[in-house]
Design an enzyme around this catalytic site. Structure first.
Site, mmCIF file in Angstrom:
data_model
loop_
_atom_site.group_PDB
_atom_site.id
_atom_site.type_symbol
_atom_site.label_atom_id
_atom_site.label_comp_id
_atom_site.label_asym_id
_atom_site.label_seq_id
_atom_site.Cartn_x
_atom_site.Cartn_y
_atom_site.Cartn_z
ATOM 1 N N GLU A 152 2.105 6.262 -7.266
ATOM 2 C CA GLU A 152 1.124 7.245 -7.733
ATOM 3 C C GLU A 152 1.670 8.666 -7.590
ATOM 4 O O GLU A 152 1.463 9.513 -8.476
ATOM 5 C CB GLU A 152 -0.168 7.097 -6.933
ATOM 6 N N TYR A 204 0.814 -1.210 0.000
ATOM 7 C CA TYR A 204 0.000 0.000 0.000
ATOM 8 C C TYR A 204 0.856 1.274 0.000
ATOM 9 O O TYR A 204 0.609 2.177 -0.819
ATOM 10 C CB TYR A 204 -0.944 -0.012 1.198
#
Length: 295
Positions: free
Chosen positions: A226, A219
């Site tokens: 991103e 995660y």
């Protein structure tokens, strides 16, 4: 059956199983009980005690049936369960295709990072568009997942996929696209099967452990990928002026989209923190804290 004998330092315990279910008048055939023989009064039960115990069990069963009858039955229960099973199955198959395709292309066929978007984007568009249903499921109470973490994850991914990668051809050939898609797919390989089995009341402990453990490194890495993608897109948006808005006012103020992306970067890391806390609480609930050794 033969009596079962168990000897301790203080006494000899003998367990005798009855051939017929009836009450004994005495422990031995002779009327006078031997002095060395004594019943275990902690486990002693006479007819009146047995009747009381049976009556209590019947009352408990009746009360349970009354409570269950007060709870309204959901006529769409099986339909909802079938929908959730199909949704999680479709998502699992979609992300499995993405993961296997990327793995085979890179490690077996020796393809480069640069064509990831052109070969994977259609399936990723499908899966991430379908993921909008997770917000709806949480909103209408179909699942117990909190609404805010679902919104943060789904909209965060779709923003990167549709706005950043989908509108900038210059970004579609970047190596960072491979890492974004790969981290997303690995996480979902364990999440969707776990939810699918939960719908039918099956818990597979290795899968539960993977579902609430694999996300710990993936995660933050996905959030970092991103962020790198957004940072790389800022100069391109500045040069093209795409999505920048000029407002009709005396000061001729323009809302620059690169500035919006800089604000979004802060929101991205806050979203990662919020979801990380949420997932960590879920992990403690399902896996539990490590048991402390008794001194």
């Amino acid at each position: 059956p033969q009596p079962v004998c168990r000897m301790t330092q203080r006494q000899l315990n003998i367990t005798v199983q009855k051939k017929e279910s009836n009450w004994w008048e005495r422990l031995t055939k002779q009327e006078k009980r031997p002095l060395f023989l004594a019943p275990d009064f902690d486990r002693w039960l006479d007819e009146s005690d047995a009747e009381m115990e049976l009556k209590e069990k019947e009352e408990e069963k009746i009360n349970k049936m009354k409570i269950e009858s007060r709870v309204p039955k959901d006529p769409f229960k099986h339909l909802k369960k079938g929908y959730l099973i199909m949704y999680n199955l479709v998502q699992f198959l979609g992300f499995s295709w993405i993961f296997v395709n990327m793995t085979v292309r890179l490690f077996i066929l020796g393809k480069s990072f640069y064509d990831t978007f052109h070969t994977i984007s259609d399936m990723m568009y499908f899966c991430q568009t379908l993921a909008l249903m997770e917000i709806m499921n949480s909103l209408i109470g179909l699942v117990r997942s909190p609404l805010i973490p679902s919104v943060v994850q789904v909209f965060g991914r779709n923003f990167v996929l549709f706005v950043i990668l989908g509108t900038l051809e210059e970004m579609q050939s970047k190596p960072v696209v491979f890492f974004i898609f790969y981290f997303w797919s690995i996480t979902e390989l364990f999440r969707y099967p776990y939810y699918m089995l939960s719908c039918i009341g099956i818990e597979w402990k290795p899968l539960t452990w993977l579902r609430y453990t694999v996300w710990i490194p993936l995660y933050p890495l996905g959030g970092l990928a991103e962020a790198v993608c957004i940072v790389q897109s800022i100069p391109i948006f500045s040069e093209t002026g795409k999505f920048s808005l000029g407002l009709p006012n005396p000061l001729n103020v323009t809302i620059q989209f690169p500035f919006v992306l800089q604000i979004y970067l802060i929101a991205l890391f806050l979203g990662v923190f919020v979801n990380f806390r949420h997932l960590y609480k879920q992990r403690k609930q399902h896996l539990g804290p490590k048991k402390r050794k008794m001194k």
